[in-house]
Each structure stands twice: as structure tokens, then as C-alpha cells.
Scaffold this motif. Structure first.
Motif, mmCIF file in Angstrom:
data_model
loop_
_atom_site.group_PDB
_atom_site.id
_atom_site.type_symbol
_atom_site.label_atom_id
_atom_site.label_comp_id
_atom_site.label_asym_id
_atom_site.label_seq_id
_atom_site.Cartn_x
_atom_site.Cartn_y
_atom_site.Cartn_z
ATOM 1 N N THR A 84 0.822 -1.225 0.000
ATOM 2 C CA THR A 84 0.000 0.000 0.000
ATOM 3 C C THR A 84 0.849 1.265 0.000
ATOM 4 O OG1 THR A 84 -0.140 -0.027 2.416
ATOM 5 C CG2 THR A 84 -1.908 -1.143 1.202
ATOM 6 N N LYS A 85 2.131 1.150 0.360
ATOM 7 C CA LYS A 85 3.008 2.330 0.397
ATOM 8 C C LYS A 85 3.794 2.516 -0.895
ATOM 9 C CE LYS A 85 3.645 2.663 5.384
ATOM 10 N NZ LYS A 85 2.741 1.638 5.860
ATOM 11 N N LYS A 86 3.752 1.511 -1.790
ATOM 12 C CA LYS A 86 4.477 1.601 -3.061
ATOM 13 C C LYS A 86 3.764 2.565 -4.011
ATOM 14 C CE LYS A 86 6.550 -2.959 -2.739
ATOM 15 N NZ LYS A 86 6.712 -4.269 -3.383
ATOM 16 N N VAL A 87 4.507 3.082 -4.963
ATOM 17 C CA VAL A 87 3.968 4.082 -5.892
ATOM 18 C C VAL A 87 4.144 3.631 -7.335
ATOM 19 C CG1 VAL A 87 4.287 6.044 -4.330
ATOM 20 C CG2 VAL A 87 6.144 5.388 -5.871
ATOM 21 N N VAL A 88 3.240 4.077 -8.204
ATOM 22 C CA VAL A 88 3.337 3.780 -9.631
ATOM 23 C C VAL A 88 4.469 4.592 -10.257
ATOM 24 C CG1 VAL A 88 2.140 3.956 -11.850
ATOM 25 C CG2 VAL A 88 0.940 3.086 -9.850
ATOM 26 N N ASP A 89 4.587 5.868 -9.860
ATOM 27 C CA ASP A 89 5.580 6.765 -10.457
ATOM 28 C C ASP A 89 6.228 7.591 -9.349
ATOM 29 O OD1 ASP A 89 7.037 8.645 -11.906
ATOM 30 O OD2 ASP A 89 5.464 8.958 -13.388
ATOM 31 N N ASP A 90 7.556 7.472 -9.223
ATOM 32 C CA ASP A 90 8.254 8.230 -8.179
ATOM 33 C C ASP A 90 8.634 9.640 -8.636
ATOM 34 O OD1 ASP A 90 10.479 7.812 -9.815
ATOM 35 O OD2 ASP A 90 11.431 6.377 -8.459
ATOM 36 N N GLY A 91 8.296 9.989 -9.883
ATOM 37 C CA GLY A 91 8.536 11.340 -10.384
ATOM 38 C C GLY A 91 9.968 11.626 -10.793
ATOM 39 N N LYS A 92 10.838 10.612 -10.824
ATOM 40 C CA LYS A 92 12.246 10.834 -11.171
ATOM 41 C C LYS A 92 12.504 10.772 -12.675
ATOM 42 C CE LYS A 92 14.060 9.391 -6.718
ATOM 43 N NZ LYS A 92 14.969 8.517 -5.972
ATOM 44 N N GLY A 93 11.521 10.309 -13.443
ATOM 45 C CA GLY A 93 11.655 10.309 -14.903
ATOM 46 C C GLY A 93 12.307 9.068 -15.501
ATOM 47 N N TRP A 94 12.562 8.051 -14.681
ATOM 48 C CA TRP A 94 13.166 6.817 -15.174
ATOM 49 C C TRP A 94 12.091 5.777 -15.425
ATOM 50 C CZ3 TRP A 94 18.192 7.116 -16.313
ATOM 51 C CH2 TRP A 94 19.011 8.027 -15.614
ATOM 52 N N VAL A 95 12.335 4.911 -16.401
ATOM 53 C CA VAL A 95 11.462 3.752 -16.613
ATOM 54 C C VAL A 95 12.364 2.520 -16.623
ATOM 55 C CG1 VAL A 95 11.432 4.020 -19.134
ATOM 56 C CG2 VAL A 95 9.625 2.738 -18.020
ATOM 57 N N TRP A 96 11.958 1.529 -15.831
ATOM 58 C CA TRP A 96 12.767 0.337 -15.582
ATOM 59 C C TRP A 96 12.135 -0.891 -16.206
ATOM 60 C CZ3 TRP A 96 17.079 0.710 -12.260
ATOM 61 C CH2 TRP A 96 17.187 1.897 -11.532
ATOM 62 N N LEU A 97 12.965 -1.812 -16.687
ATOM 63 C CA LEU A 97 12.546 -3.159 -17.031
ATOM 64 C C LEU A 97 13.185 -4.050 -15.979
ATOM 65 C CD1 LEU A 97 11.164 -5.137 -19.085
ATOM 66 C CD2 LEU A 97 13.447 -5.430 -20.068
ATOM 67 N N ALA A 98 12.351 -4.756 -15.208
ATOM 68 C CA ALA A 98 12.881 -5.593 -14.138
ATOM 69 C C ALA A 98 12.184 -6.949 -14.158
ATOM 70 C CB ALA A 98 12.695 -4.919 -12.784
ATOM 71 N N ALA A 99 12.901 -7.965 -13.704
ATOM 72 C CA ALA A 99 12.385 -9.327 -13.691
ATOM 73 C C ALA A 99 12.210 -9.808 -12.257
ATOM 74 C CB ALA A 99 13.355 -10.257 -14.419
ATOM 75 N N GLU A 100 11.310 -10.771 -12.101
ATOM 76 C CA GLU A 100 11.205 -11.485 -10.834
ATOM 77 C C GLU A 100 10.609 -12.853 -11.112
ATOM 78 O OE1 GLU A 100 8.619 -10.148 -7.692
ATOM 79 O OE2 GLU A 100 7.122 -9.472 -9.107
ATOM 80 N N MET A 101 10.824 -13.753 -10.178
ATOM 81 C CA MET A 101 10.306 -15.103 -10.340
ATOM 82 C C MET A 101 8.805 -15.091 -10.084
ATOM 83 S SD MET A 101 11.250 -17.943 -11.440
ATOM 84 C CE MET A 101 13.019 -17.984 -11.389
ATOM 85 N N SER A 102 8.069 -15.763 -10.958
ATOM 86 C CA SER A 102 6.625 -15.900 -10.807
ATOM 87 C C SER A 102 6.307 -17.396 -10.885
ATOM 88 C CB SER A 102 5.907 -15.137 -11.925
ATOM 89 O OG SER A 102 6.026 -15.835 -13.148
ATOM 90 N N PRO A 103 5.072 -17.784 -10.578
ATOM 91 C CA PRO A 103 4.738 -19.214 -10.672
ATOM 92 C C PRO A 103 4.994 -19.799 -12.069
ATOM 93 C CG PRO A 103 3.038 -18.056 -9.468
ATOM 94 C CD PRO A 103 3.971 -17.010 -10.024
ATOM 95 N N GLY A 104 4.914 -18.960 -13.108
ATOM 96 C CA GLY A 104 5.147 -19.421 -14.477
ATOM 97 C C GLY A 104 6.577 -19.247 -14.935
ATOM 98 N N GLY A 105 7.498 -18.991 -14.018
ATOM 99 C CA GLY A 105 8.897 -18.758 -14.375
ATOM 100 C C GLY A 105 9.244 -17.287 -14.274
ATOM 101 N N LEU A 106 10.385 -16.921 -14.812
ATOM 102 C CA LEU A 106 10.852 -15.546 -14.746
ATOM 103 C C LEU A 106 9.931 -14.650 -15.573
ATOM 104 C CD1 LEU A 106 13.281 -14.387 -13.255
ATOM 105 C CD2 LEU A 106 14.587 -14.550 -15.354
ATOM 106 N N ALA A 107 9.530 -13.533 -15.000
ATOM 107 C CA ALA A 107 8.642 -12.593 -15.691
ATOM 108 C C ALA A 107 9.247 -11.198 -15.612
ATOM 109 C CB ALA A 107 7.258 -12.600 -15.039
ATOM 110 N N VAL A 108 8.986 -10.370 -16.637
ATOM 111 C CA VAL A 108 9.461 -8.988 -16.621
ATOM 112 C C VAL A 108 8.277 -8.033 -16.564
ATOM 113 C CG1 VAL A 108 11.671 -9.397 -17.767
ATOM 114 C CG2 VAL A 108 9.681 -8.867 -19.147
#
Length: 167
Positions: A94-118
Motif C-alpha cells: 500500500t506504500k508503493k507508488v506507480v511513479d516516483d517522479g524521477k523520470g526513469w522507466v525500468w525493465l525488471a524481472a522477478e520469479m513468478s509461478p510461471g517462471g521468470l517474468a518482466v
């Protein structure tokens, strides 16, 4: 914590190459094809389900990667689906944000039940595997200088959280 200097350093490392599309046969190119070769609709992402162009036909090849790279560039410049992040590692959702206003866009991966997802983030992807970062106002700069060896190495690194050994 991840400082603005840390983000700039990450960007400097990822833009230390000669650019171009992700090389065939790497985990990064496979993930980009899996999550960006298709159609982005208001109902969600519809993955391409036809025959891969190859070469060889039927396998993911340079032609498929080129199509997926265009999808990735378009989505990084103007993302349709953004995952909440930022604030810090292990922080309540609930404390996380969609946009931190810094102007960066990230592609990040994490493990999901279906394998690695981005996923795409417009805030620091704490605890995820940050693969790429671009200035949202100038995504082309990243792709003109991207170092794919660094991007592939980033798959094994947890960003802004404890290092998790993946098997």
C-alpha cells in the motif's frame, strides 16, 4: 537504499555498449520476446501465438527479437501497464507508488509461478532484478548505447534488496 547517484551509475553501466537489439539466445532476448512480442490492449497483453520467424523458422530469431524490441521501446516511452515499486525493500504494497517522479522507466524481472517474468516500473524496482533503465523522455538513448552483456548479468542481481541466489 538506492540513491539518485546509484540510479545514474546503473544507467552509465547499462549504456556502455554499442546498442542494437538484444542478442539471440540470451535470457534477456527471450524475456523481451515473451513479454513484448504481441498486442497491448486495454484488456491486457495478448502474446503473439503464430510461428516464430527464426532463423530457423519455428524458433525465436533475430526477426522476432526486432519486433519485440519495437514493442519494448514503445512501452518504455509510454507504458500501458506499470507495476508499483519505489519506497524501499520489503515495504508494504500500500506504500508503493506507480511513479516516483524521477523520470526513469525500468525493465525488471522477478520469479513468478510461471517462471521468470518482466515488468515495467516508473519507480525503483526494489527487490527485483533490474535489467534496463531509461530516461522516459529519451528511451532511444538507452537503446543506441545499451550494453547487452551488462543487461544479461543484471538478471542475477537483486536491486535494492538482499541478494537471492537463484537455482
Amino acid at each position: 537504499d538506492i540513491s539518485d547517484a546509484d540510479i545514474q551509475n546503473f544507467y552509465t553501466q547499462i549504456t556502455s555498449g554499442s546498442g542494437g537489439d538484444a542478442p539471440k539466445g540470451t535470457v534477456v532476448s527471450e524475456l523481451i520476446v515473451k513479454f513484448f512480442h504481441g498486442e497491448f490492449t486495454p484488456q491486457g497483453f495478448k502474446r503473439y501465438s503464430g510461428l516464430w520467424k527464426g532463423p530457423p523458422p519455428g524458433n525465436i530469431g533475430k526477426k522476432d527479437i526486432a519486433v519485440a524490441m519495437q514493442g519494448l521501446k514503445t512501452q518504455m516511452a509510454n507504458p500501458m501497464f506499470v507495476t508499483k515499486g519505489g519506497v524501499g525493500y520489503g515495504v508494504d504494497e500500500t506504500k508503493k507508488v506507480v511513479d516516483d517522479g524521477k523520470g526513469w522507466v525500468w525493465l525488471a524481472a522477478e520469479m513468478s509461478p510461471g517462471g521468470l517474468a518482466v515488468e515495467l516500473f516508473k519507480s525503483v524496482p526494489y527487490g527485483k532484478r533490474a535489467i534496463l533503465v531509461a530516461k522516459q523522455s529519451n528511451v532511444d538513448e538507452l537503446f543506441s548505447k545499451v550494453n547487452w552483456d551488462v543487461a544479461v548479468a543484471n538478471i542475477d542481481k537483486t536491486f535494492g534488496g538482499p541478494q537471492v541466489k537463484q537455482r
